[in-house]
Design a protein around this motif. Sequence first.
Motif, PDB file in Angstrom:
ATOM      1  N   SER A 214       0.825  -1.215   0.000  1.00 57.27           N
ATOM      2  CA  SER A 214       0.000   0.000   0.000  1.00 57.27           C
ATOM      3  C   SER A 214       0.861   1.268   0.000  1.00 57.27           C
ATOM      4  CB  SER A 214      -0.929   0.003   1.219  1.00 57.27           C
ATOM      5  OG  SER A 214      -0.163  -0.111   2.400  1.00 57.27           O
TER       6      SER A 214
ATOM      7  N   GLN B  79       3.143   0.139  -4.157  1.00 60.03           N
ATOM      8  CA  GLN B  79       2.117   0.312  -5.200  1.00 60.03           C
ATOM      9  C   GLN B  79       2.746   0.231  -6.587  1.00 60.03           C
ATOM     10  OE1 GLN B  79      -0.419   3.752  -4.674  1.00 60.03           O
ATOM     11  NE2 GLN B  79      -0.538   3.383  -2.482  1.00 60.03           N
TER      12      GLN B  79
ATOM     13  N   GLY C 124      -0.595  -7.271   4.340  1.00 57.79           N
ATOM     14  CA  GLY C 124      -0.590  -5.955   4.970  1.00 57.79           C
ATOM     15  C   GLY C 124      -1.485  -5.912   6.184  1.00 57.79           C
TER      16      GLY C 124
ATOM     17  N   ARG D 194      -4.044  -3.851   6.588  1.00 54.48           N
ATOM     18  CA  ARG D 194      -5.410  -3.392   6.283  1.00 54.48           C
ATOM     19  C   ARG D 194      -5.774  -3.771   4.849  1.00 54.48           C
ATOM     20  NH1 ARG D 194      -4.969   1.389   3.230  1.00 54.48           N
ATOM     21  NH2 ARG D 194      -2.871   2.219   3.188  1.00 54.48           N
ATOM     22  N   GLN D 195      -7.093  -3.793   4.600  1.00 50.94           N
ATOM     23  CA  GLN D 195      -7.571  -4.081   3.247  1.00 50.94           C
ATOM     24  C   GLN D 195      -7.172  -2.938   2.322  1.00 50.94           C
ATOM     25  OE1 GLN D 195      -9.256  -6.635   1.948  1.00 50.94           O
ATOM     26  NE2 GLN D 195      -9.733  -7.806   3.807  1.00 50.94           N
ATOM     27  N   MET D 196      -6.776  -3.275   1.136  1.00 48.63           N
ATOM     28  CA  MET D 196      -6.521  -2.234   0.130  1.00 48.63           C
ATOM     29  C   MET D 196      -7.157  -2.678  -1.182  1.00 48.63           C
ATOM     30  SD  MET D 196      -2.472  -2.903  -0.738  1.00 48.63           S
ATOM     31  CE  MET D 196      -2.511  -2.301  -2.431  1.00 48.63           C
ATOM     32  N   SER D 197      -7.420  -1.722  -2.079  1.00 45.18           N
ATOM     33  CA  SER D 197      -8.017  -2.127  -3.349  1.00 45.18           C
ATOM     34  C   SER D 197      -6.935  -2.742  -4.233  1.00 45.18           C
ATOM     35  CB  SER D 197      -8.716  -0.958  -4.037  1.00 45.18           C
ATOM     36  OG  SER D 197      -7.808   0.085  -4.169  1.00 45.18           O
ATOM     37  N   LEU D 198      -7.316  -3.821  -4.886  1.00 48.97           N
ATOM     38  CA  LEU D 198      -6.337  -4.591  -5.651  1.00 48.97           C
ATOM     39  C   LEU D 198      -6.578  -4.424  -7.146  1.00 48.97           C
ATOM     40  CD1 LEU D 198      -6.455  -7.925  -3.626  1.00 48.97           C
ATOM     41  CD2 LEU D 198      -4.777  -6.092  -3.443  1.00 48.97           C
TER      42      LEU D 198
ATOM     43  N   GLN E 296      -5.077 -11.127  -1.150  1.00 49.81           N
ATOM     44  CA  GLN E 296      -4.727 -10.250  -0.032  1.00 49.81           C
ATOM     45  C   GLN E 296      -4.794 -11.017   1.291  1.00 49.81           C
ATOM     46  OE1 GLN E 296      -5.543  -5.744   1.096  1.00 49.81           O
ATOM     47  NE2 GLN E 296      -7.096  -6.687  -0.126  1.00 49.81           N
TER      48      GLN E 296
ATOM     49  N   VAL F 193      -4.697 -10.037   5.307  1.00 51.70           N
ATOM     50  CA  VAL F 193      -4.616  -8.975   6.315  1.00 51.70           C
ATOM     51  C   VAL F 193      -4.114  -9.616   7.606  1.00 51.70           C
ATOM     52  CG1 VAL F 193      -5.924  -7.272   7.636  1.00 51.70           C
ATOM     53  CG2 VAL F 193      -6.430  -7.630   5.220  1.00 51.70           C
TER      54      VAL F 193
END
Length: 231
Positions: A16, A21, A40, A42-46, A56, A58
Amino acid sequence: MAAPGGGGSCFVLGASGATGQALLKELCAQRPFSRVTVIGRRQMSLPEGCGVAVEQAVVDFERLGEHADAFRGHDVGFCCLGTTRSKAGADGFVRVDRDYVAQAAELARAGGCKHFVLQSSQGANERSNFLYLRVKGEVEKLVEAVGFDRCTILRPAVLLCARQEFRPAEWITQRVLGFGARFFPTAYSVPVETVARAMVACVVQPSGEKVEVLENKAIHQLGKAVPQLGT
Ligand code: NDP
């Protein structure tokens, strides 16, 4: 070694972040792995539809040992994790930039990872009087000691990137060095996209060395040289 356009699996820590990125984009564009796991807090947009299965995990970095599954079955691990002393305090910085990274490397090795690619820093030195450089030197040694078949350490100079978060000192440094880069392009700074390309290039190129250290100039060269693999 990852095959161009081939199968295999890798994980990315710090995906992230600014370099992470850029690395994720590069992994989707070049496709040296068919599966990429982003690990990571936290959730992130993939990215979607890039021909790579991006997953992902977490995790709680304070209980990393409970997340051994996330680190299992990867050929290569990329680490772009890090915080700053101003954000996390001195102890927090050491915890993230040294302890989390070293623990993740141990778990990766136990899970079968053969090649670990660590983003460190120019000037990393375990005997430095400066906390930042000392911690970077310490984490390099800890990761080396894990005993991967191959370990690549990148030591970029100041990262050039468009960051959402405002870091005043970094902003000023980037402006000055961004200008200086016109005259000394490989000396004091490096765009995160170049670091990302160098990280991908190093896994597709064979190496006779068990541990390789890429200084800023070598990162520029490798980051420029990478061919388009996934096309
Ligand atoms: P960023 O600060 O942009 O991103 C850092 C990453 O680490 C993010 O994914 C972030 O996750 C994660 N992270 C931070 N704190 C924690 C935490 N407490 N627990 C779990 N994850 C955490 O990194 P950069 O791309 O700027 O830098 C990458 C590396 O390069 C760092 O190790 C840095 O020290 C080093 N470096 C930086 C230079 C520079 O000029 N800035 C120069 C040379 C080396 P989240 O999004 O959840 O916060």
